[in-house]
Enzyme design. Sequence first.
Site, PDB file in Angstrom:
ATOM      1  N   LYS A 179       0.857  -1.198   0.000  1.00  0.00           N
ATOM      2  CA  LYS A 179       0.000   0.000   0.000  1.00  0.00           C
ATOM      3  C   LYS A 179       0.882   1.232   0.000  1.00  0.00           C
ATOM      4  CE  LYS A 179      -1.970   2.604   3.101  1.00  0.00           C
ATOM      5  NZ  LYS A 179      -1.780   3.927   2.431  1.00  0.00           N
ATOM      6  N   GLU A 254       9.099  -0.640  11.415  1.00  0.00           N
ATOM      7  CA  GLU A 254      10.053   0.476  11.314  1.00  0.00           C
ATOM      8  C   GLU A 254       9.294   1.742  11.689  1.00  0.00           C
ATOM      9  OE1 GLU A 254      13.187   0.246  10.677  1.00  0.00           O
ATOM     10  OE2 GLU A 254      13.499  -1.587   9.532  1.00  0.00           O
ATOM     11  N   CYS A 288      12.994   9.389   9.321  1.00  0.00           N
ATOM     12  CA  CYS A 288      12.825   8.769  10.643  1.00  0.00           C
ATOM     13  C   CYS A 288      14.098   8.836  11.473  1.00  0.00           C
ATOM     14  CB  CYS A 288      12.392   7.323  10.471  1.00  0.00           C
ATOM     15  SG  CYS A 288      13.477   6.415   9.365  1.00  0.00           S
ATOM     16  N   GLU A 385       8.583  13.466  18.479  1.00  0.00           N
ATOM     17  CA  GLU A 385       9.130  13.540  17.129  1.00  0.00           C
ATOM     18  C   GLU A 385       8.457  14.689  16.380  1.00  0.00           C
ATOM     19  OE1 GLU A 385       7.971  10.369  14.429  1.00  0.00           O
ATOM     20  OE2 GLU A 385      10.006  10.240  13.641  1.00  0.00           O
TER      21      GLU A 385
HETATM   22  P1  NAD Z   1       1.608   7.136   9.368  1.00  0.00           P
HETATM   23  O1  NAD Z   1       1.753   6.102  10.430  1.00  0.00           O
HETATM   24  O2  NAD Z   1       0.567   8.156   9.512  1.00  0.00           O
HETATM   25  O3  NAD Z   1       1.341   6.449   7.946  1.00  0.00           O
HETATM   26  C1  NAD Z   1       2.189   5.445   7.439  1.00  0.00           C
HETATM   27  C2  NAD Z   1       1.383   4.548   6.517  1.00  0.00           C
HETATM   28  O4  NAD Z   1       0.389   3.862   7.289  1.00  0.00           O
HETATM   29  C3  NAD Z   1       0.631   5.293   5.416  1.00  0.00           C
HETATM   30  O5  NAD Z   1       0.690   4.532   4.218  1.00  0.00           O
HETATM   31  C4  NAD Z   1      -0.808   5.330   5.941  1.00  0.00           C
HETATM   32  O6  NAD Z   1      -1.761   5.382   4.919  1.00  0.00           O
HETATM   33  C5  NAD Z   1      -0.878   4.005   6.668  1.00  0.00           C
HETATM   34  N1  NAD Z   1      -1.919   3.938   7.712  1.00  0.00           N
HETATM   35  C6  NAD Z   1      -2.486   4.961   8.395  1.00  0.00           C
HETATM   36  N2  NAD Z   1      -3.405   4.482   9.263  1.00  0.00           N
HETATM   37  C7  NAD Z   1      -3.397   3.128   9.139  1.00  0.00           C
HETATM   38  C8  NAD Z   1      -4.095   2.075   9.786  1.00  0.00           C
HETATM   39  N3  NAD Z   1      -5.019   2.301  10.736  1.00  0.00           N
HETATM   40  N4  NAD Z   1      -3.802   0.804   9.425  1.00  0.00           N
HETATM   41  C9  NAD Z   1      -2.866   0.542   8.490  1.00  0.00           C
HETATM   42  N5  NAD Z   1      -2.189   1.495   7.828  1.00  0.00           N
HETATM   43  C10 NAD Z   1      -2.440   2.782   8.153  1.00  0.00           C
HETATM   44  O7  NAD Z   1       3.065   7.771   9.214  1.00  0.00           O
HETATM   45  P2  NAD Z   1       3.478   9.024   8.317  1.00  0.00           P
HETATM   46  O8  NAD Z   1       3.079  10.254   9.030  1.00  0.00           O
HETATM   47  O9  NAD Z   1       3.041   8.799   6.924  1.00  0.00           O
HETATM   48  O10 NAD Z   1       5.077   8.856   8.350  1.00  0.00           O
HETATM   49  C11 NAD Z   1       5.862   9.444   9.303  1.00  0.00           C
HETATM   50  C12 NAD Z   1       6.271   8.438  10.354  1.00  0.00           C
HETATM   51  O11 NAD Z   1       6.955   7.334   9.751  1.00  0.00           O
HETATM   52  C13 NAD Z   1       7.259   9.035  11.328  1.00  0.00           C
HETATM   53  O12 NAD Z   1       6.950   8.643  12.635  1.00  0.00           O
HETATM   54  C14 NAD Z   1       8.592   8.428  10.882  1.00  0.00           C
HETATM   55  O13 NAD Z   1       9.574   8.405  11.885  1.00  0.00           O
HETATM   56  C15 NAD Z   1       8.175   7.079  10.430  1.00  0.00           C
HETATM   57  N6  NAD Z   1       9.165   6.472   9.513  1.00  0.00           N
HETATM   58  C16 NAD Z   1       9.938   5.435   9.954  1.00  0.00           C
HETATM   59  C17 NAD Z   1      10.911   4.890   9.133  1.00  0.00           C
HETATM   60  C18 NAD Z   1      11.810   3.769   9.609  1.00  0.00           C
HETATM   61  O14 NAD Z   1      12.443   3.113   8.793  1.00  0.00           O
HETATM   62  N7  NAD Z   1      11.917   3.525  10.913  1.00  0.00           N
HETATM   63  C19 NAD Z   1      11.060   5.365   7.830  1.00  0.00           C
HETATM   64  C20 NAD Z   1      10.250   6.412   7.409  1.00  0.00           C
HETATM   65  C21 NAD Z   1       9.291   6.952   8.265  1.00  0.00           C
END
Ligand code: NAD
Length: 481
Positions: A179, A254, A288, A385
């Site tokens: 997704k 992650e 991240c 964060e």
């Molecule tokens: P988010 O958790 O809002 O969204 C991430 C993904 O999850 C999106 O595709 C979103 O559509 C999906 N999603 C949202 N609600 C969901 C649910 N209930 N069930 C399943 N999927 C769902 O995160 P974001 O704001 O898009 O990204 C930023 C975050 O990601 C930050 O906290 C960052 O640190 C983290 N991040 C971590 C890494 C890593 O490798 N550790 C890498 C990049 C980003």
Amino acid sequence: MTSLAQTPWRNFIDGEWYEGASAEHILVTNPATGQPVAQVARAMPQDVDRAVGAARAAFERRAMLALSPAERGRLMFDIARELRAMTEEIAELECLDNGKTLANGRNEVALTARYLEYYGGLADKLEGRQIPLGDGVVDYTVHMPFGVSAQIVPWNGPLPVGARSVCCALITGNTVVLKSPEDSPLSLIKFAQACERAGVPRGAFNLICGYGHDTGAALAAHAGVDHIVFTGSLETGKRVLRAAAERVVPCVMELGGKSAAIVYTDADVPQAAARVARGIFTHAGQICSAASRVLVQRAVHDPFVEALVREARARRVGPGAEGADMGPLISARQLDKVEDLCRVGVAEGARLACGGERVADVAGHFMLPTVFHGVTPDMCIAREEFFGPVVVVLPFDTPEQAIALANGTDYGLAAGVFTRDLKQALWTADRLVAGQVYVNDWWVGGVETPFGGTKRSGYGREKGQEALLGYVQTKNIGIRL
Ligand code: NAD
């Protein structure tokens, strides 16, 4: 809307480009202008059924396993070649839907191709063991795929973050439903085109674009899913884990970070400031593992803050497509969140050395590079964060205090140490609770080095040889002769 609006941006399911059950679209906007750039077919939970069904059928007919490991490896090289041929197009899309700079967009393609080649080269090197049990018995282990791997990625680096999990899953014989993030889905659609052109077996890789609350949730909870890779925020990660727990589905998680760089008095202060600045201001801090906290030994605190402020002020903030050093935040929502948290910092008594607010009177979601000092560990801005271009500086006196501060958050993704004393560097690296530690720079590593979190930053590793172990389960076969 640009000519991109004419492109049919669709879901890729079972080898076909597909509009989606609802015929609805997600409007994708350019974070640098606030203007719409494309409409992407919106996948709904019914489309999740279809995609998981296709991946399941492909797994059952051994779509990837029927290829030899060497053939699976060659396929990854073919995808990399197709992707490289689209470098300029994808770099431009990364500017348009993600706010990246052009240079960063090109790097993302090169990095993704490197992942594909690295794991393509490893496809025929994942070996089992033979275990000696004495006369009359032969015993060996094999690495078995899980089945259908559901993968969910965030908006900040969808192409490399998505592709690295896809290639690990495919070379180990799994099939995938990915997704893409609703805010920046375009580069992964190009990745699906590259997979199609390279000849990835039908149904082995499926891409859907939908919102998280319905489509992401439906994917995480789907009865046909055997394995989950989630990259995103801690709160969403917990929701995904609850769904996975219901069906005892293994996960690679992650999540977020609040990573600390420790600067000792003997460090090269201007160089440390330049490298921390790169660690926090690259992609406007929406990474991240950004260097979002700096712990500075008191004797060099003031010169370090001055050098960091000079670095911040030197950055040209603007649209990546126009050659700026630092682009926008992904959305108005994210800009509001970062600016609000800066206001909380000021109210808590932290001192703003520069920035702290959005760039005024522009249409895009631009935040000024921001440095806070006078920060104490109990403040929200020292613990939460931002996921924006904001760094907080805290002073310390002894190395023990630095370790306590660095390890004193819920997260544990990355950490850094700046010193000329190797013994001090190793002492510190040993005690930092983080998935990766950088010495005298930020982001020392590459596709070859394992990456992942400790504590609330998640578990499992991506990148490096170690990542492959998260995509297979061991089967032991014992034979009585
Ligand atoms: P988010 O958790 O809002 O969204 C991430 C993904 O999850 C999106 O595709 C979103 O559509 C999906 N999603 C949202 N609600 C969901 C649910 N209930 N069930 C399943 N999927 C769902 O995160 P974001 O704001 O898009 O990204 C930023 C975050 O990601 C930050 O906290 C960052 O640190 C983290 N991040 C971590 C890494 C890593 O490798 N550790 C890498 C990049 C980003």
